[in-house]
Design a protein around this motif. Structure first.
Motif, PDB file in Angstrom:
ATOM      1  N   THR B  34      -3.302  22.390  28.795  1.00  0.00           N
ATOM      2  CA  THR B  34      -1.925  22.599  28.342  1.00  0.00           C
ATOM      3  C   THR B  34      -1.154  21.325  28.666  1.00  0.00           C
ATOM      4  N   ASP B  35       0.123  21.327  28.308  1.00  0.00           N
ATOM      5  CA  ASP B  35       0.895  20.112  28.541  1.00  0.00           C
ATOM      6  C   ASP B  35       0.948  19.760  30.013  1.00  0.00           C
ATOM      7  N   THR B  36       0.890  20.777  30.846  1.00  0.00           N
ATOM      8  CA  THR B  36       1.081  20.515  32.264  1.00  0.00           C
ATOM      9  C   THR B  36      -0.235  20.456  33.031  1.00  0.00           C
ATOM     10  N   ALA B  37      -1.201  21.229  32.600  1.00  0.00           N
ATOM     11  CA  ALA B  37      -2.380  21.360  33.453  1.00  0.00           C
ATOM     12  C   ALA B  37      -3.659  21.137  32.651  1.00  0.00           C
ATOM     13  N   THR B  38      -4.663  20.658  33.350  1.00  0.00           N
ATOM     14  CA  THR B  38      -6.001  20.551  32.784  1.00  0.00           C
ATOM     15  C   THR B  38      -6.943  21.341  33.668  1.00  0.00           C
ATOM     16  N   ASP B  39      -7.544  22.385  33.102  1.00  0.00           N
ATOM     17  CA  ASP B  39      -8.502  23.161  33.888  1.00  0.00           C
ATOM     18  C   ASP B  39      -9.753  22.323  34.113  1.00  0.00           C
ATOM     19  N   ALA B  40     -10.457  22.683  35.150  1.00  0.00           N
ATOM     20  CA  ALA B  40     -11.771  22.056  35.324  1.00  0.00           C
ATOM     21  C   ALA B  40     -12.702  22.628  34.259  1.00  0.00           C
ATOM     22  N   PRO B  41     -13.558  21.802  33.693  1.00  0.00           N
ATOM     23  CA  PRO B  41     -14.434  22.311  32.635  1.00  0.00           C
ATOM     24  C   PRO B  41     -15.520  23.228  33.195  1.00  0.00           C
ATOM     25  N   ARG B  42     -15.875  24.184  32.370  1.00  0.00           N
ATOM     26  CA  ARG B  42     -16.976  25.068  32.726  1.00  0.00           C
ATOM     27  C   ARG B  42     -18.194  24.594  31.958  1.00  0.00           C
TER      28      ARG B  42
END
Lengths: 351, 445
Positions: B34-42
């Motif tokens: 998202t604009d604010t966050a990047t999840d760690a990839p699975r």
């Protein structure tokens, strides 16, 4: 033949059967460039090209082995998709395209053959190809030449010149630029001094001319007379180290302060030679060039590029293959392994 | 084409959530941005597997599988490209779209950024676009060149280039040479400002799959028939194989010697031989690597008390990854990785060479082989002019590097230039999209 009374009706129905496709037979099959292509009489056909002096039988064996290595699974396991337990997205309505894609059992090899057929058709009959598959009719019916042994689509002077001559050209260009700068300086000074006494100007000119001559000499020394500068002199100003790369908009010039000067900077033996930077136009052409096709991107040896003979290994233990089985040509490292191989060889080919 | 659409007032605002997918042949790397966050990839296995009890596992369900003996895989991705959509749809459905999916999202409110391999076939690209819009119905979609996404990472950090705190980080990196060595193949991609230089992309058809298959063959000739255990062999390859820095010397050390007189190195193992304990499917489900103990495997072979199945790996350990550098060892008529880099460079202006050679990044699972970086650097140094600086580096996690780059791309302004909305797809058709994506970012000037 009376065909047993069966009359064949022309039907509009076409079947898309998986597993095969019509492919034009272009002789040196590009698809199998990495594999020995011809099963039969491979040794004769590949007289000059063959990596090793492998016999036809061995070529066939290598080819078969590579095919096995390229497979995903040892056995063709046909794993059906398991039924969904919590099937929530149970929408069974697909559009026609999607249904076609989902039902397609084509493998990558099938798609590749289709593509080759399409390209070949586009070369001979562009209209038919476009009509056949409008979405696939990429604007590249004539693929660009394989870049392996041809220069870039937009060849640059620097790619064709050797590194040494490019460096020499660079040096010559820098020297020329320096000379020009000094000439300008001198001219400016001349204009200034013309207003003053003519005699003084005369003397001044002599004194400036002397170092200028020196510079000319030294630049001549820098530039070996045997290496003619093959970059046009017009480029000289753009090759000045200050404006490097040449005011490009794609790759911005180096903006940080230069490293501290060093006493050896002017030493012709220590000068580092940086090849001419590509111009914006060249970069633009490279960055917007269309992708190559799957087969063009595959790396392959040129005709004279493989400088070393292929290494041979013992088929039993993996050490160097120093000796060869007289029966089948397989390599082995020593008597131990050769005997182990013989047992297998005898069962396969008989005594 | 693209310009015509831009002039019109833009439709609905682009979706705020982006699903970034690096759909590899072996594993899917997936995560949301998202604009604010990047999840760690699975990292999800991209396969449908069936074990010996005929139980089937789809995608991440493979975690539940304990016994990998005689497991068989069906992979939707072939040679790096999604070919079998029937299987791929099933895996995507279970991972992303089902109610209980681990990474559930609503496609109609999500943008998809999909990394694809270079030099795909137009028909496969078309299928992909059609599936994304017509079946899954993503609101917005961008299919981009996977290797080139790596340029959106902080490349100089990978090289640990010394920098002052006020140094600006170039995103995308100005010039880099990316080597992607994955499951299906190994590619060399020169990248300038995030755009791949297509005429210079070269591919070597040696990847993890071929190496696993080759190791399987060697083991089957010398030890047991392992052809039905691809998973176990793959695990063995990953733990035991390394790239030799002195191939001749290592090969000499592993030679058993002439008859009657075993060589000393062979008897002691010379630091190369390792014992690999195979999983027995009761107490041990993963193989274990041990230092070679002379006599242990011989005792085990005689059927003494030992219950372990032990394989002694000798030259298999380094002959298998050697294929990357010498594919002609098994008769593949292609140049090795060092020459591959040179072939790629040879079509580019010499002025770009210094920049490319000083910024070589290696990604993909094969780069995890021990000594890969050093060997590659030596091979390239042998081939380039002396005055060139060659730097080769591997990101911290080479497997997810492309995903991280794609995630960074999804936040970058470039994505807006390339992304296509569902509405545009419906208006212009699939052929237009294929052309638009193959044109790439282009160059503004």
């Amino acid at each position: 033949m009376n065909n047993f009374g069966v009359v064949e009706l022309a039907s509009a129905k076409t079947t898309h059967a998986p597993g095969w496709a019509y492919v034009p037979d272009t002789r040196p099959a590009p698809g199998s460039a990495a594999l020995p292509s011809n099963r039969k009489r491979a040794a004769r056909n590949h007289a000059g090209l063959s990596l090793s002096d492998a016999s036809a039988r061995q070529d066939a064996k290598i080819r078969k082995d590579l095919e096995v290595l390229d497979r995903d699974t040892h056995k063709d396991a046909n794993i059906a998709i398991p039924p969904r337990t919590g099937g929530s997205r149970a929408q069974n309505k697909h559009t026609t395209n999607v249904r076609k894609i989902l039902q397609s059992q084509k493998t990558f090899a099938n798609h590749l053959d289709d593509y080759q057929a399409l390209v070949a058709l586009a070369e001979t009959n562009p209209a038919a190809a476009a009509a056949l598959n409008p979405a696939n009719a990429q604007p590249k019916p004539a693929p660009p030449p394989t870049a392996r042994n041809s220069p870039a689509p937009q060849p640059t002077p620097s790619t064709t010149t050797s590194k040494r001559s490019a460096a020499a050209a660079k040096r010559a260009a820098a020297a020329a630029a320096k000379e020009e700068k000094e000439r300008k300086e001198r001219e400016a000074r001349e204009a200034e001094e013309a207003a003053e006494a003519a005699a003084a100007a005369e003397a001044e000119r002599k004194s400036t001319a002397a170092p200028d001559d020196n510079n000319n000499n030294s630049s001549d020394n820098n530039c070996p007379p045997t290496a003619p500068p093959d970059v046009e002199m017009a480029d000289a100003s753009s090759l000045l180290p200050q404006a490097y790369p040449a005011d490009g908009t794609i790759l911005a010039a180096y903006a940080k302060p230069p490293p501290a000067p060093h006493a050896g900077d002017a030493d012709p033996l220590l000068v580092s030679h940086v090849p001419a930077f590509p111009t914006d136009d060249e970069l633009h052409a490279l960055m917007t060039a269309p992708p190559l096709s799957y087969l063009e991107a595959r790396a392959r040896w040129g005709d004279d590029e493989q400088r070393y003979p292929a290494r041979a290994f013992c088929e039993v233990c993996g050490h160097w293959g120093k000796v060869r089985c007289v029966k089948c040509g397989a390599r082995a490292c020593a008597l131990d392994c050769l005997e182990a191989h013989r047992e297998e060889c005898v069962t396969r080919y008989g005594l | 084409m693209a310009g015509g659409r831009k002039s019109k007032p833009a439709g609905p605002a682009p979706p705020s959530r982006t699903l970034v997918l690096d759909n590899g042949a072996s594993t899917i790397k997936a995560g949301f941005v998202t604009d604010t966050a990047t999840d760690a990839p699975r990292v999800v296995p991209n396969c449908i597997a069936r074990d010996r009890h005929r139980k089937t596992f789809v995608g991440s369900e493979l975690e539940k599988c304990k016994d990998f003996g005689e497991i068989a895989f069906r992979r939707p991705v072939e040679k790096g490209f999604i070919v079998n959509w029937e299987a791929q749809k099933e895996i995507w459905d279970r991972e992303f779209f089902d109610d209980k999916a681990p990474q559930r999202c609503d496609p109609s409110e999500t943008r998809l950024v999909l990394a694809e391999q270079s030099n795909s076939l137009p028909a496969l690209q078309l299928h992909c676009d059609q599936m994304v819009f017509e079946e899954f119905g993503f609101a917005s979609y961008c299919r981009g060149n996977g290797p080139a996404f790596n340029a959106y990472n902080d490349v100089q950090a990978i090289f640990q280039t010394p920098r002052t705190p006020d140094t600006t980080i170039d995103i995308p990196a100005e010039v880099m040479l990316l080597i992607d060595s994955g499951y299906s193949h190994t590619t060399v991609t020169p990248i300038v400002q995030g755009r791949p230089l297509h005429p210079a992309i070269r591919r070597l058809d040696v990847g993890g799959k071929l190496m696993t298959n080759y190791l399987t063959r060697l083991l089957s000739v010398r030890h047991f028939d392992m052809r039905n255990d691809p998973y176990i062999v793959n695990e063995m390859k990953e733990t035991a194989c390394y790239i030799s820095l002195d191939f001749k010397g290592d090969l000499e050390k592993t030679w058993k010697g002439t008859r009657g007189q075993r060589s000393q190195d062979y008897l002691t193992g010379a630091g190369i031989a390792k014992d690999y304990v195979l999983p027995d499917s009761h107490t041990r489900f993963h193989g274990v690597i041990r230092d070679y103990e002379p006599g242990v495997s011989a005792k085990a072979r005689k059927g003494a008390v030992s219950t372990e199945d032990i394989l002694t790996l000798r030259n298999e350990r380094f002959v298998v990854p050697e294929l990357l550098f010498n594919p002609s060892d098994i008769g593949i008529r292609q140049p090795g990785l060092g020459d591959l880099v040179m072939q790629s460079l040879s079509v580019l202006p010499v002025g770009l060479w210094p920049g490319l050679l000083a910024n070589i990044v290696v990604v993909g699972g094969n780069s995890l082989f021990e000594n890969f970086i050093q060997r590659l650097q030596t091979e390239i140094l042998e081939r380039v002019p002396d005055s060139c600086i060659v730097r080769v580096a591997r990101p911290e996690d080479p497997v997810t590097s492309t995903w991280l780059g794609a995630a960074s791309f999804a936040k970058h302004q470039h994505v807006e230039k390339l992304a296509v909305t569902k509405q545009e797809y419906e208006e212009n058709g699939a052929g237009w999209i294929v052309r638009k994506f193959s044109a790439g970012l282009g160059v503004e000037s």
